[in-house]
Design an enzyme around this catalytic site. Structure first.
Site, PDB file in Angstrom:
ATOM      1  N   HIS A 100      -8.828   3.966  -1.682  1.00  0.00           N
ATOM      2  CA  HIS A 100      -7.512   3.353  -1.547  1.00  0.00           C
ATOM      3  C   HIS A 100      -7.174   2.444  -2.734  1.00  0.00           C
ATOM      4  CE1 HIS A 100      -3.930   1.748   0.081  1.00  0.00           C
ATOM      5  NE2 HIS A 100      -4.429   0.771   0.824  1.00  0.00           N
ATOM      6  N   CYS A 123       0.812  -1.219   0.000  1.00  0.00           N
ATOM      7  CA  CYS A 123       0.000   0.000   0.000  1.00  0.00           C
ATOM      8  C   CYS A 123       0.844   1.267   0.000  1.00  0.00           C
ATOM      9  CB  CYS A 123      -0.928   0.009   1.214  1.00  0.00           C
ATOM     10  SG  CYS A 123      -1.791  -1.543   1.477  1.00  0.00           S
TER      11      CYS A 123
END
Length: 390
Positions: free
Chosen positions: A335, A86
């Site tokens: 995200h 991430c």
């Protein structure tokens, strides 16, 4: 080493776009970044490109970087793809900064992209899971929500925070995201909504978890030697830090703190010659609500165990003394893994240039981005300063 300046940044909307390709999304982000530059560089003036992507679904795992840069007309440019879970976008930004700072390049494009919603939920969980500890987390059935739920349980047991504080994070960030036309979940919610949402992995419920998103973001960095050619703005990269830690939660010394964030923050603050009290705002990695509370403490915004107090007092609200996640954060803005860290830079650029619309803060000059990989295995932190225009 030379100073590095951020002269432009742009992104796509974050959301669910399974009909779009990662090339298409990147092209839109790149064009938006170019349009934000006073005098955008010609393609042949871009010395290097660094792009972040997890490669969800196995798309072009080996060469997705050249696939997107060639698609936008950057022929024969040096291109590298960064995969750091991430934090891929944040580390792509870091590599771009280093290339300019070292003198190896004058103009570098940093970007990120991901398409995550065109697969089944089981397939998506698989690809997300590879960012965690494989043998003892993913292969034993633990999802990322489960990992962060363990962190949340430990935090709530150790300190005076409550599950209602987790919901307060969601309410704040949804309120900000409702003012962001590019947010995936661009709606506000009440505390009652957030408290009463169904459980995902107790104590985390649906409103404590960020969405799975598609999207892309891009930013252009240049050296002090050429900045006058491209921009009248002076957004300097004041500091940059990166660090790593054990990938698996069970291997760490603490469930309630990320040592990679602490180390990266120390490096970024030292490089910028500032401290957390000097910041005007921050974009932090709130993949789950507990992650934002932990970030407050690891970044030095408050003492250990006091994040809930900072939140309850409204100090991280848009009108507080340190607004956090004015974009809506991962929780509301979204995200798309590879694009998240670069997307944080887009919000900083918009705020420091006065182009954040309804979210605009009152004359900010110093902003921080905080991008975490996995459950804390890697962290990239950048500090940007608005200098007086020449």
């Amino acid at each position: 080493m030379r100073d590095v300046y951020l002269v432009g940044a742009g992104q796509t909307p974050f959301g669910s776009f399974p009909e779009r390709s990662y090339r298409d999304l990147f092209a839109e982000a790149y064009q938006n970044a170019r349009e934000s530059v006073d005098s955008p560089p010609d393609p042949e003036e871009i010395d290097e490109a660094v792009v972040g992507s997890l490669g969800v679904g196995g798309r072009q795992l080996g060469l997705s970087g050249p696939a997107v840069t060639e698609h936008v007309g950057l022929h024969n440019v040096t291109c590298s793809r960064i995969e750091n879970a991430c934090a891929a976008g944040g580390f792509a930004v870091r590599q771009a900064i280093q290339a300019v700072k070292s003198g190896m390049a004058d103009v570098v494009l940093a970007g990120g992209y991901e398409v995550m919603t065109d697969m089944s939920s089981d397939a998506t969980k698989y690809w997300l899971g590879v960012s965690g500890e494989t043998e003892w987390e993913r292969l034993t059935g633990t999802t990322f929500a489960g990992v962060y739920a363990q962190m949340a349980s430990a935090y709530l047991d150790q300190y005076e925070a409550t599950t209602e504080d987790l919901s307060r994070v969601a309410v704040k960030n949804h309120g900000n995201g409702a003012k962001n036309p590019k947010a995936h979940l661009g709606f506000s919610c009440s505390l009652e909504d957030a408290v009463n949402a169904p459980d995902v992995a107790a104590p985390l419920n649906l409103y404590h978890c960020c969405p799975t998103s598609d999207g892309a973001a891009a930013a252009l960095f240049v050296s002090e030697d050429v900045v006058d050619q491209y921009s009248d703005e002076r957004i300097r990269v004041a500091g940059s830090g990166g660090a790593s830690d054990h990938v698996g939660l069970a291997e760490r010394d603490s469930y309630t703190s990320l040592s990679a964030t602490k180390a990266a923050a120390e490096s970024a603050y030292e490089g910028a010659a500032v401290g957390p009290d000097d910041l005007d705002f921050a974009e932090v990695h709130d993949c789950f609500a507990i992650a934002e509370l932990v970030a407050y403490e690891d970044l030095g915004f408050c003492e250990e165990g006091q994040a809930h107090t900072l939140l309850r007092e409204g100090r991280t609200d848009p009108d507080g003394d340190l607004p956090v996640n004015t974009s809506g954060g991962l929780k509301s803005k979204g995200h798309p893994i590879g694009a998240t860290g670069t997307g944080q830079v887009v919000e900083v650029f918009d705020q420091l240039t006065g182009n954040a619309g309804e979210r605009q803060l009152d004359d900010p000059t110093l902003g921080l981005t905080h991008n975490v990989g996995g459950s804390g295995g890697a962290t990239a932190i950048h500090i940007f300063e608005q200098e007086v225009a020449r």
